[in-house]
Design a protein around this motif. Structure first.
Motif, PDB file in Angstrom:
ATOM      1  N   GLU A   6     -24.378  13.864 -11.919  1.00  0.00           N
ATOM      2  CA  GLU A   6     -23.966  12.945 -10.863  1.00  0.00           C
ATOM      3  C   GLU A   6     -22.803  12.063 -11.317  1.00  0.00           C
ATOM      4  O   GLU A   6     -21.847  11.844 -10.566  1.00  0.00           O
ATOM      5  CB  GLU A   6     -25.144  12.075 -10.452  1.00  0.00           C
ATOM      6  N   ILE A   7     -22.866  11.575 -12.528  1.00  0.00           N
ATOM      7  CA  ILE A   7     -21.791  10.732 -13.053  1.00  0.00           C
ATOM      8  C   ILE A   7     -20.496  11.527 -13.167  1.00  0.00           C
ATOM      9  O   ILE A   7     -19.416  11.031 -12.835  1.00  0.00           O
ATOM     10  CB  ILE A   7     -22.203  10.122 -14.409  1.00  0.00           C
ATOM     11  N   MET A   8     -20.588  12.782 -13.609  1.00  0.00           N
ATOM     12  CA  MET A   8     -19.388  13.617 -13.724  1.00  0.00           C
ATOM     13  C   MET A   8     -18.764  13.859 -12.361  1.00  0.00           C
ATOM     14  O   MET A   8     -17.542  13.811 -12.212  1.00  0.00           O
ATOM     15  CB  MET A   8     -19.729  14.938 -14.413  1.00  0.00           C
ATOM     16  N   LEU A   9     -19.588  14.123 -11.343  1.00  0.00           N
ATOM     17  CA  LEU A   9     -19.057  14.335  -9.995  1.00  0.00           C
ATOM     18  C   LEU A   9     -18.390  13.081  -9.458  1.00  0.00           C
ATOM     19  O   LEU A   9     -17.319  13.154  -8.839  1.00  0.00           O
ATOM     20  CB  LEU A   9     -20.169  14.779  -9.044  1.00  0.00           C
ATOM     21  N   LEU A  10     -18.996  11.925  -9.682  1.00  0.00           N
ATOM     22  CA  LEU A  10     -18.387  10.681  -9.224  1.00  0.00           C
ATOM     23  C   LEU A  10     -17.051  10.434  -9.911  1.00  0.00           C
ATOM     24  O   LEU A  10     -16.091   9.997  -9.278  1.00  0.00           O
ATOM     25  CB  LEU A  10     -19.325   9.507  -9.470  1.00  0.00           C
ATOM     26  N   LEU A  11     -16.985  10.721 -11.193  1.00  0.00           N
ATOM     27  CA  LEU A  11     -15.734  10.511 -11.917  1.00  0.00           C
ATOM     28  C   LEU A  11     -14.641  11.474 -11.453  1.00  0.00           C
ATOM     29  O   LEU A  11     -13.470  11.112 -11.387  1.00  0.00           O
ATOM     30  CB  LEU A  11     -15.953  10.662 -13.420  1.00  0.00           C
ATOM     31  N   ILE A  12     -15.030  12.694 -11.119  1.00  0.00           N
ATOM     32  CA  ILE A  12     -14.048  13.686 -10.680  1.00  0.00           C
ATOM     33  C   ILE A  12     -13.535  13.367  -9.266  1.00  0.00           C
ATOM     34  O   ILE A  12     -12.346  13.461  -8.994  1.00  0.00           O
ATOM     35  CB  ILE A  12     -14.657  15.101 -10.724  1.00  0.00           C
ATOM     36  N   PHE A  13     -14.435  12.974  -8.364  1.00  0.00           N
ATOM     37  CA  PHE A  13     -14.070  12.794  -6.966  1.00  0.00           C
ATOM     38  C   PHE A  13     -13.567  11.399  -6.632  1.00  0.00           C
ATOM     39  O   PHE A  13     -13.104  11.165  -5.525  1.00  0.00           O
ATOM     40  CB  PHE A  13     -15.251  13.127  -6.055  1.00  0.00           C
ATOM     41  N   TYR A  15     -10.967   9.688  -7.902  1.00  0.00           N
ATOM     42  CA  TYR A  15      -9.510   9.556  -7.878  1.00  0.00           C
ATOM     43  C   TYR A  15      -8.892  10.094  -6.586  1.00  0.00           C
ATOM     44  O   TYR A  15      -8.101   9.395  -5.949  1.00  0.00           O
ATOM     45  CB  TYR A  15      -8.895  10.225  -9.105  1.00  0.00           C
ATOM     46  N   PRO A  16      -9.243  11.319  -6.152  1.00  0.00           N
ATOM     47  CA  PRO A  16      -8.680  11.763  -4.866  1.00  0.00           C
ATOM     48  C   PRO A  16      -9.205  10.957  -3.680  1.00  0.00           C
ATOM     49  O   PRO A  16      -8.488  10.749  -2.705  1.00  0.00           O
ATOM     50  CB  PRO A  16      -9.098  13.230  -4.756  1.00  0.00           C
ATOM     51  N   ASN A  45     -15.420   6.208  -2.533  1.00  0.00           N
ATOM     52  CA  ASN A  45     -14.283   7.079  -2.803  1.00  0.00           C
ATOM     53  C   ASN A  45     -14.725   8.535  -2.891  1.00  0.00           C
ATOM     54  O   ASN A  45     -14.091   9.425  -2.312  1.00  0.00           O
ATOM     55  CB  ASN A  45     -13.590   6.674  -4.102  1.00  0.00           C
ATOM     56  N   ALA A  46     -15.810   8.792  -3.603  1.00  0.00           N
ATOM     57  CA  ALA A  46     -16.310  10.155  -3.744  1.00  0.00           C
ATOM     58  C   ALA A  46     -16.783  10.707  -2.410  1.00  0.00           C
ATOM     59  O   ALA A  46     -16.480  11.854  -2.057  1.00  0.00           O
ATOM     60  CB  ALA A  46     -17.437  10.195  -4.773  1.00  0.00           C
ATOM     61  N   ILE A  47     -17.486   9.898  -1.630  1.00  0.00           N
ATOM     62  CA  ILE A  47     -17.993  10.354  -0.337  1.00  0.00           C
ATOM     63  C   ILE A  47     -16.859  10.644   0.630  1.00  0.00           C
ATOM     64  O   ILE A  47     -16.888  11.640   1.368  1.00  0.00           O
ATOM     65  CB  ILE A  47     -18.976   9.316   0.243  1.00  0.00           C
TER      66      ILE A  47
END
Length: 65
Positions: A6-13, A15-16, A45-47
């Protein structure tokens, strides 16, 4: 393991997602900087980015196929 994923997905998503929020805010003449959107709310931001990906995918699917 789930928390790490979950943390990796939040960090990846994040920025865009922040970039999309920043671009849309420019339409309404906002003076906030990109870094403010990036640090504002990581989850939103991720959502926003994931929702935009889903929306674009559905539009492409229904328009082209």
């Amino acid at each position: 393991m789930e928390a790490i994923f979950e943390i990796m997905l939040l960090l990846i998503f994040r920025y865009p997602g922040a970039a999309l929020r920043w671009l849309f805010s420019r339409l309404w003449k906002s003076k906030k900087k990109y870094i403010e959107f990036l640090e504002d709310n990581v989850e939103s931001n991720a959502i926003i980015f994931i929702g935009t990906l889903i929306l674009v995918t559905l539009l492409v699917k229904f328009v082209l196929f």
